[in-house]
Scaffold this active site. Structure first.
Site, PDB file in Angstrom:
ATOM      1  N   LYS A 121       0.806  -1.555   0.539  1.00  0.00           N
ATOM      2  CA  LYS A 121      -0.478  -0.174  -0.326  1.00  0.00           C
ATOM      3  C   LYS A 121       0.683   1.300  -0.081  1.00  0.00           C
ATOM      4  O   LYS A 121       0.431   2.487  -0.012  1.00  0.00           O
ATOM      5  CB  LYS A 121      -0.686  -0.226   1.207  1.00  0.00           C
ATOM      6  CG  LYS A 121      -1.167  -1.024   1.174  1.00  0.00           C
ATOM      7  CD  LYS A 121      -2.639  -1.409   0.035  1.00  0.00           C
ATOM      8  CE  LYS A 121      -3.174  -2.515   0.234  1.00  0.00           C
ATOM      9  NZ  LYS A 121      -2.047  -4.416   0.523  1.00  0.00           N
ATOM     10  N   SER A 469      -4.882 -11.909  -1.864  1.00  0.00           N
ATOM     11  CA  SER A 469      -3.340 -10.662  -2.115  1.00  0.00           C
ATOM     12  C   SER A 469      -2.603 -11.184  -3.477  1.00  0.00           C
ATOM     13  O   SER A 469      -3.230 -12.025  -4.105  1.00  0.00           O
ATOM     14  CB  SER A 469      -2.521 -12.351  -1.561  1.00  0.00           C
ATOM     15  OG  SER A 469      -1.720 -11.712  -1.560  1.00  0.00           O
TER      16      SER A 469
END
Length: 561
Positions: A121, A469
């Site tokens: 992120k 993921s």
């Protein structure tokens, strides 16, 4: 220079006094102030060496006449946060990162930013800040981790996650798992496969916001430090030429990044991040454009989890720029887009060698697939769309129909999977894990990797309003929009309902009569939030749908939410 706001004139004597307290000289104050944004910390393996990378960037800035001023930014390790309360905070941290960088750059009137990053992120958060601020900015990552070795094969973090499922069916002993966990992650760097961090670091090259090699030069290589020094030089070049992110992150470069994403078979999370970055930059991005790009772009590369190779192999084969050279020849890139050097992409590609290993980077004439690694599906279960990493789906599961097994959290689904309660043919539905419902749109690596370890990834599908993921493989469809917490159709799915999946046909449908579905949704009651305090409560009230990048609203509307 923007920094003149804090260093020129009699009225800025107090400001200069504080700058002198930092040890700055008169000649340093005359130079551009370059924020050196460093996400170094001792919690994330991908970031544990960024102090050295930042030092190299500093050398490049100083050698080219800039004054680097370093400040930190947070970074969460998705692997450590996986499958517990911590994962609620992973995607929301992207907004904190963007906001904090904006705050520091504006408060101190910085002339430009060199951002040192690596993991999931942090990369998109930095790119969002760059586009929002629109001052000269560049990124440099810490580079990918090398693959580990176990029983003579290359392995990575995902191998360890899958080992949990394998242990449940007796395929691995506890001693073998211990051996695997000691060898799968051999050192610093972002986890070795084409997971989200490495996908985003590769796409940052394609966007023009990082130098060639950013996504593939290994973390342990001295070439990584040379790249960092060159990044320091390059940011000063952009400052001198007044080239800003919104001149680089354009509709053309976003489409280039999407094409590279499809060719590499990147993480499905890249759709969330590119959408959010495109919003900050101005052009915007929708799921229709994502899927149109996939339809015309061949998948040339298959790295873990879709294939046996890792980032070090892509680096040796020529890296992202070699892939881009192939795509440009096929007319799939706009070569007039600007690069991190402030020059057109065509100029960079002209001097770059062709791919050195066609077993790693297949030519566009003989790809793994004629379409890209990601696909967007729509239908009665996902009216606003959902995303799947089709390049990592077993061919037998590209089309599937089966009964829904419905769970209201990742934990419930994981318990059922590891408890042996999922049968071949089932479609696992995990809801209330979206941006609002999670809150925070958790990744579902534990259930998907458990299925893979149990050899069920070719027999069972998984559908969620959460996300996956980049390490996920299998028929895993995420980002279902609208999400359950907003009363989307996924909220009305019942145990045993038949779900139809047709990835080539771009369909995801609940085989329930329209009137019956409408009746269920009318009777639906919004559940209480799972986390009703702190940052995540504020986030859940302001976050948009996954179809809009799960970004925060541009303004706060006092509408009583």
């Amino acid at each position: 220079m923007r920094s003149n706001r804090v260093k020129q004139g009699v009225t800025r004597a107090p400001h200069r006094s504080l700058l002198r307290a930092l040890g700055l000289t008169d000649w340093e104050m005359k130079r551009p102030f370059v924020g050196l944004v460093n996400s170094y910390n001792e919690l994330v393996p991908g970031h544990m060496h960024l102090d050295k990378v930042a030092k190299a960037v500093r050398a490049g800035i100083e050698s080219s006449g800039g004054t680097p001023l370093e400040f930190p930014v947070i970074g969460i390790c998705d692997g450590l946060a996986m499958n517990h309360r911590g994962m609620h905070y992973s995607l929301p941290s992207r907004e904190l990162i963007a906001d904090s960088i904006e705050s520091m750059a504006e408060a101190h009137a910085l002339d430009g930013l060199a951002m040192v990053t690596n993991c999931d992120k942090i990369v998109p958060g930095m790119l969002m800040a760059a586009a929002r601020l629109d001052i000269p900015c560049l990124l440099v990552s810490g580079g990918p981790m090398m693959a580990g070795t176990f029983q003579g094969k290359a392995v990575d973090l995902n191998t360890v996650f899958e080992a949990v499922g394998a242990s449940k069916v007796g395929a691995l002993t506890e001693e073998e798992i211990r051996d695997l966990e000691e060898n799968a992650c051999p050192g610093c760097g972002s986890c070795a496969g084409m997971f989200t961090a490495n996908s985003m670091n590769c796409l940052t090259e394609a966007l023009g916001m990082a130098l060639p090699g950013n996504g593939t030069v290994p973390a342990i290589s001295s070439a990584r430090l040379r790249l960092a020094k060159d990044t320091g030089v390059a940011i000063m070049n952009l400052i001198h030429k007044s080239i800003r992110p919104r001149q680089i992150i354009t509709e053309q470069s976003i489409r280039n990044a999407l094409a590279v994403d499809m060719a590499l078979g990147g993480s499905s999370n890249t759709v969330l991040h590119l959408t959010a970055i495109a919003f900050e930059a101005g052009p915007g991005l929708d799921l229709k454009t994502v899927d149109e790009t996939s339809a015309r772009t061949p998948q040339q590369v298959k790295l873990s989890p879709a294939g046996p190779h890792h980032l070090e192999d892509l680096y040796a084969a020529g890296g992202v720029t070699a892939v881009m050279k192939d795509l440009a020849r096929a007319g799939l890139l706009d070569t007039q887009a600007l690069t991190a050097w402030g020059t057109p992409l065509a100029q960079v590609l002209e001097d770059w060698p062709d791919a050195r290993d066609r077993n790693i980077i297949r030519p566009t004439s003989d790809p793994y697939s004629s379409t890209g690694g990601l696909a967007v599906v729509w239908g009665s279960l996902a009216p606003q769309g959902a995303v799947v990493k089709q390049g990592a789906v077993d061919p037998s599961m590209l089309r599937h129909e089966g009964p829904a097994r419905v769970f209201s959290s990742e934990e419930e689904a994981t318990h059922a999977i590891l408890g042996g309660h999922i049968r071949p043919g089932d479609v696992i539905v995990i809801r209330y894990e979206g941006p609002k419902g999670g809150p925070g749109m958790r990744e579902m690596l534990t259930p998907t990797s458990s299925l893979a370890g149990m050899k069920m990834d070719s027999k069972v599908a998984l559908v969620t309003d959460g996300r996956f993921s980049g390490a996920t493989r299998g028929a895993s469809i995420g980002h279902v929009s609208p999400e359950a917490m907003e009363g989307g159709p996924i909220a009305a799915v019942r145990e045993g309902d038949i779900i139809h999946i047709d990835i080539p046909g771009r369909r995801l449908d609940l085989q329930v009569d329209h009137e019956e579905l409408a009746r269920r949704l009318k009777e639906w009651e919004r559940p209480e939030p799972k986390i009703a305090s702190g940052y995540l409560l504020r986030y859940s009230r302001m976050v948009t749908s996954a179809a809009q990048g799960a970004r925060l609203e541009a303004r706060w509307e006092m509408d009583g939410r």
